[in-house]
Design an enzyme around this catalytic site. Structure first.
Site, PDB file in Angstrom:
ATOM      1  N   ALA A 186      -6.658 -16.779  -4.947  1.00  0.00           N
ATOM      2  CA  ALA A 186      -6.949 -16.823  -6.374  1.00  0.00           C
ATOM      3  C   ALA A 186      -5.664 -17.170  -7.113  1.00  0.00           C
ATOM      4  O   ALA A 186      -4.573 -17.104  -6.551  1.00  0.00           O
ATOM      5  CB  ALA A 186      -7.490 -15.488  -6.868  1.00  0.00           C
ATOM      6  N   LYS A 187      -5.801 -17.556  -8.354  1.00  0.00           N
ATOM      7  CA  LYS A 187      -4.636 -17.786  -9.211  1.00  0.00           C
ATOM      8  C   LYS A 187      -5.109 -17.699 -10.648  1.00  0.00           C
ATOM      9  O   LYS A 187      -6.267 -17.967 -10.962  1.00  0.00           O
ATOM     10  CB  LYS A 187      -4.039 -19.177  -8.961  1.00  0.00           C
ATOM     11  CG  LYS A 187      -2.560 -19.265  -9.262  1.00  0.00           C
ATOM     12  CD  LYS A 187      -1.728 -18.584  -8.171  1.00  0.00           C
ATOM     13  CE  LYS A 187      -0.258 -18.882  -8.345  1.00  0.00           C
ATOM     14  NZ  LYS A 187       0.523 -18.407  -7.177  1.00  0.00           N
ATOM     15  N   GLY A 188      -4.199 -17.324 -11.532  1.00  0.00           N
ATOM     16  CA  GLY A 188      -4.581 -17.224 -12.932  1.00  0.00           C
ATOM     17  C   GLY A 188      -3.373 -17.232 -13.829  1.00  0.00           C
ATOM     18  O   GLY A 188      -2.235 -17.383 -13.377  1.00  0.00           O
TER      19      GLY A 188
ATOM     20  N   ASP B 222       4.018 -14.105 -11.017  1.00  0.00           N
ATOM     21  CA  ASP B 222       4.212 -15.529 -10.784  1.00  0.00           C
ATOM     22  C   ASP B 222       5.170 -16.009 -11.866  1.00  0.00           C
ATOM     23  O   ASP B 222       5.845 -15.203 -12.515  1.00  0.00           O
ATOM     24  CB  ASP B 222       2.859 -16.262 -10.841  1.00  0.00           C
ATOM     25  CG  ASP B 222       2.880 -17.609 -10.119  1.00  0.00           C
ATOM     26  OD1 ASP B 222       3.552 -18.527 -10.615  1.00  0.00           O
ATOM     27  OD2 ASP B 222       2.218 -17.741  -9.082  1.00  0.00           O
TER      28      ASP B 222
END
Length: 432
Positions: A122-124, A163
């Site tokens: 996942a990434k956001g 991140d």
């Protein structure tokens, strides 16, 4: 990190010749197809993996310090969970977009699979320049973002991490906001927290440590003693600085490091511990340099190993021919475009891919998650020993495919990852 591109108001970037660089999702899909072509894998599974399971887009309103209310757009792209809960970072950066999150989420799926971790990708993030926010505004933004995502994250569902533009303090706020709404302390909802509230020792240093470990393994594979190997590192944040200092300690000669203002260059070697990282003193690299060169020039230095550890899309069709290093170890996510990658492969430049090289971050995040679940902290020594063991195991799996097939290191890593993800999909089947 500065590159030769400029941003438009719509968040896209253009290269100097006016063309748009390949997006993260385009690159990720191209790499997936390249690996699939080398495996006997159900094409229906490959087609499923070209798309995320879900993408959540939310509006995040906050009250600014002057009393005005401003709206920001946030995303969480959940790519695949066949091997376990979604896992991936949250970034605060003006260029955060749906497609970027989808592409980076796909990379996280492969990264977890290469490392054989029980996670999916996942990434956001939020499309915002964190430099324009006060600490109070950043905290309010993070807590509201946590509330907007509360229904789709959790320690057994989706576990965010720091991140670009976020850090342990951001994760502490997010964990606290989630826990307050749930009515109990749930440390495992995020990783990358301060150790005092359930974070792991060694988490911040882990991506840089894995880059250093993999650099040493790559040099060993090509019969290059690390002692005297020359290394140029673009980016002197957490990844670049930690990789530089470890490699320096292990005998390599670090000849160039950089930040957004440019690079310091010394062919005789840099004392990396005398140069403050971005976390220690932002944008201070060139203040300590006798010789300053541009970030583009750093990429083309005549060195043994080049480590792009800043932003994506810095090695492109325009400059790949000029890369003079024999080995490129990707510290950043997606620093090499598909076109740039093809040129490097044709020239015999060995590229150790991001999904292996910088996977120390998600690996120690996994250790942190285990510590939170078991309510038992590990020592820094144990974390580093376990990380080295995991990196060596992943390297061995990728090296085996590299030796057995006529492929690049990136293709070998994708073969390992896709084999594992594909087998899991075959085993679980398609519901209903």
């Amino acid at each position: 990190m500065a590159s030769s591109s400029s941003s438009h108001d719509d968040g896209t970037e253009t290269t100097p010749d006016g063309s748009e660089p390949e997006s993260a999702v385009e690159t990720a899909r191209r790499q997936l197809q390249g690996a699939a072509d080398r495996l006997e894998i159900d094409p229906n599974i490959v087609e499923r993996l070209k798309h995320p399971t879900k993408v959540h887009e939310v509006t995040v309103p906050i009250e600014r310090d002057d009393g005005t209310v401003e709206l920001f757009t946030g995303y969480r792209a959940q790519h695949d969970s066949v091997r376990g809960p979604y896992k991936g970072g949250l970034r605060y950066h003006p260029d955060v977009s749906r497609d970027e999150c989808v592409g980076l989420g796909m990379w996280m799926t492969w990264k977890c699979a290469v490392m054989d971790l029980p996670f999916g990708g996942a990434k956001g993030g939020i499309a915002v320049d964190p430099k324009e926010l006060s600490d109070g505004e950043t905290e309010r933004l993070t807590r509201r973002f946590a509330e907007e995502l509360r229904e789709v994250i959790g320690p057994t569902v989706d576990i965010p991490a720091p991140d670009m533009g976020t850090d342990p303090r951001t994760m502490a706020w997010l964990m606290d906001a989630y826990s307050m709404q749930e009515g109990e302390t749930i440390a495992g909802v995020v990783t990358g927290k301060p150790p005092v509230i359930g974070g792991s020792e060694g988490r911040e240093e882990a991506p840089g440590r894995s880059v250093a470990i993999v650099t040493e393994l790559a040099c060993e594979y090509y019969d290059r003693p690390l002692e005297g190997t020359t290394v140029a590192i673009q980016g002197y944040g957490s990844v670049g600085a930690n990789a530089a200092r470890l490699l320096d300690d292990w005998g390599a000669t670090i000849v160039a490091v950089s930040d957004v203002n440019g690079a310091m260059y010394d062919p005789d070697g840099i004392d990396t511990r005398a140069v403050p990282s971005h976390d220690e003193e932002p944008e201070a690299v060139t203040d300590h340099a006798d010789t300053v060169i541009g970030n583009e020039a750093l990429l083309t230095l005549d060195v043994d190993v080049l480590v792009p550890a800043a932003l994506g899309n810095v090695i492109t069709e325009e400059n790949a021919d000029a890369v003079a290093a024999d080995i490129v170890v990707e510290g950043a996510n997606g620093p090499t475009t598909s076109a740039g990658d093809a040129i490097l492969a044709d020239r015999g430049v060995q590229v150790i891919p991001d999904i292996l090289a910088n996977a120390g971050g998600v690996t120690v995040s996994y250790f942190e998650w285990l510590q939170d679940i078991n309510r038992r902290a590990w020592s820094l020594e144990r974390v580093n020993e376990e990380l080295e063991a995991e990196m060596n195991a992943a390297w061995a799996a990728v090296r085996s495919e590299f030796d057995a097939r006529e492929v690049t290191w990136r293709e070998a890593a994708y073969v390992v990852a896709l084999s594992r993800v594909g087998e899991a999909h075959e085993a679980r089947g398609l519901w209903p």
